[in-house]
Design an enzyme around this catalytic site. Structure first.
Site, short mmCIF file in Angstrom:
data_model
loop_
_atom_site.label_atom_id
_atom_site.label_comp_id
_atom_site.label_asym_id
_atom_site.label_seq_id
_atom_site.Cartn_x
_atom_site.Cartn_y
_atom_site.Cartn_z
N ASP A 11 -119.03 35.62 -22.79
CA ASP A 11 -120.21 34.81 -22.48
C ASP A 11 -120.47 33.86 -23.65
OD1 ASP A 11 -122.48 33.80 -21.35
OD2 ASP A 11 -123.68 35.62 -21.54
N ASP A 107 -119.38 28.80 -18.23
CA ASP A 107 -119.41 29.33 -19.60
C ASP A 107 -119.29 30.84 -19.69
OD1 ASP A 107 -121.85 29.90 -18.47
OD2 ASP A 107 -123.02 29.39 -20.25
N GLU A 108 -118.80 31.49 -18.64
CA GLU A 108 -118.61 32.93 -18.73
C GLU A 108 -117.55 33.39 -17.73
OE1 GLU A 108 -121.81 35.48 -17.28
OE2 GLU A 108 -122.75 33.73 -16.35
#
Length: 410
Positions: A11, A107-108
């Protein structure tokens, strides 16, 4: 844990703001926020770095209010091509380790390193990922290491920024159960409120409650949450999940061929209700709605609309279906109608959507924000305290949906 599955949840920390600081090192150590229209002090905060958060700047906060909390705040417009390129580089690093990488947003993502053949232990490998992303891309991340996806996700949230947390099943009573129920992945504010009504205030309360009680309250999702709270999650890290275009649809033949909207509109409403009920049962939301029209001569057309935001409710589906109907019906008699929700995503992986259109809508609300400010000046800051008392939600953008869609096509 090395003998079983080993799952990472990677993350990125304050992703948009971190990307901007990587491009502009002079911003480091200063409070930075990404917002809709900084030049006009309009729009809302999409994300902020930890320096800005220390002043009370929060995601979804109106920009003018963020400046009140932090007058020295540096607000920047989003640069989506820049974020897209950074995300590609991040996932390239992850995919250099194993093909078992499942992006769930820009983004993860999850990484299954169970079959990793290198010399590093899982913890050493997590440290290598974190250090590589920081040294090569100048982007910080937190990593959860666990035997399944749920525990890995929960672990990655336990130490931010730049944390690495190992969460084993035997540790859940100590590390997981004391957490407030609102902090459990998959539990939104409404669900938390329902659980609190039956005296469930922590994840441990949920884990130890009779499963039938939870199921009676929340249905199938309640049973799923109960299992997760006890550390059970059999979902695989699926690199192909990004290509999954499942759909839920219903169609029905009308009692007789008709051109009467008094027959057609209730049918579309009924079909939309059935689809919404099935979506609710599966805990999914859709980003595409399709309408099927079959005429009395058996000619059939299907028309669909890609949406800016996820939809799930009967009224939302009905409105899109009606719009499609009015745009494409040739006024010939109709024999059958169908409504289908497409491009489905589980609610757990579909956070609140903020996109450029959201910024425009927030800008339109600026007169309201100014009026609120004037009232607070006159009657005190506590006048609208309830407006600011909601917990900060996880925020994603429809740009992330675009990113995932593009990865599907690769």
């Amino acid at each position: 844990m090395a003998k079983g599955r080993v799952i990472f949840h990677v993350d990125m920390n304050s992703f948009y703001a971190s990307v901007e600081m990587a491009y502009r090192p002079d911003l480091k150590g200063k409070p930075v926020a990404i917002a809709g229209d900084p030049e006009k002090r309009k729009g809302i905060v999409v994300t902020s770095n930890y320096e800005a958060r220390s002043y009370g700047v929060k995601t979804t906060m109106p920009l003018w209010q963020a400046y009140d909390h932090c007058p020295q705040l540096i607000a920047l417009k989003p640069n989506f091509p820049r974020y897209r390129e950074a995300s590609k580089q991040i996932f390239s690093v992850l995919e250099s380790i194993t093909p078992y990488v499942q992006p769930i947003s820009i983004d993860e993502g999850y990484v299954d390193v169970t079959d990793y053949k290198g010399d590093l232990t899982p913890l050493e490998l997590a440290k290598w990922i974190q250090e590589t992303l920081l040294s090569e891309l100048d982007l910080p991340c937190s990593i959860g290491v666990a035997p399944n996806k749920f525990l890995a996700k929960m672990a990655s949230d336990m130490q931010k920024p730049l944390g690495i947390t190992v969460l084993r099943k035997r540790e859940i009573e100590q590390k997981l159960w004391p957490l407030p129920i609102e902090e459990m992945y998959g539990v939104g504010r409404k669900t938390a409120d329902k659980l609190k009504q039956i005296d469930i205030k922590t994840i441990g309360d949920l884990a130890t409650k009779n499963v039938l009680t939870i199921k009676n309250l929340l249905g199938v999702n309640g049973e799923r949450l109960h299992m997760r709270a006890n550390g059970h999650d059999n979902r695989e890290v699926d690199p192909e999940a990004i290509h999954d275009f499942k759909s839920i649809g219903n169609s029905q033949t009308l009692p007789f061929d008709t051109t009467d909207m008094n027959d057609i509109q209730p049918m579309i409403k009924q079909l939309s209700r059935r689809v919404a009920e099935r979506m609710h049962a599966k805990q999914v939301v859709a980003e595409n709605v399709q309408l099927m029209i079959r005429y009395s001569d058996h000619k059939t057309i299907t028309r669909s609309r890609q949406l800016r935001d996820f939809v799930e409710h009967e009224t939302q589906l009905e409105q899109v279906a009606l719009d499609l109907f009015h745009a494409h019906w040739n006024e010939d008699p109709i024999r059958l109608l169908g409504v289908t929700a497409q491009h489905l995503t589980h609610k757990e992986e579909a956070g609140k959507q903020l996109d450029l259109f959201s910024y425009e809508e927030e800008a339109k609300k600026e007169p309201l924000y100014q009026a609120i400010e004037q009232i607070e000046d006159k009657y005190g800051k506590e006048t609208f305290v309830k407006l600011n008392s909601q917990p900060e939600p996880p925020v994603r953008t429809s740009f992330q949906k675009d990113f995932l869609s593009q990865r599907r096509q690769q």
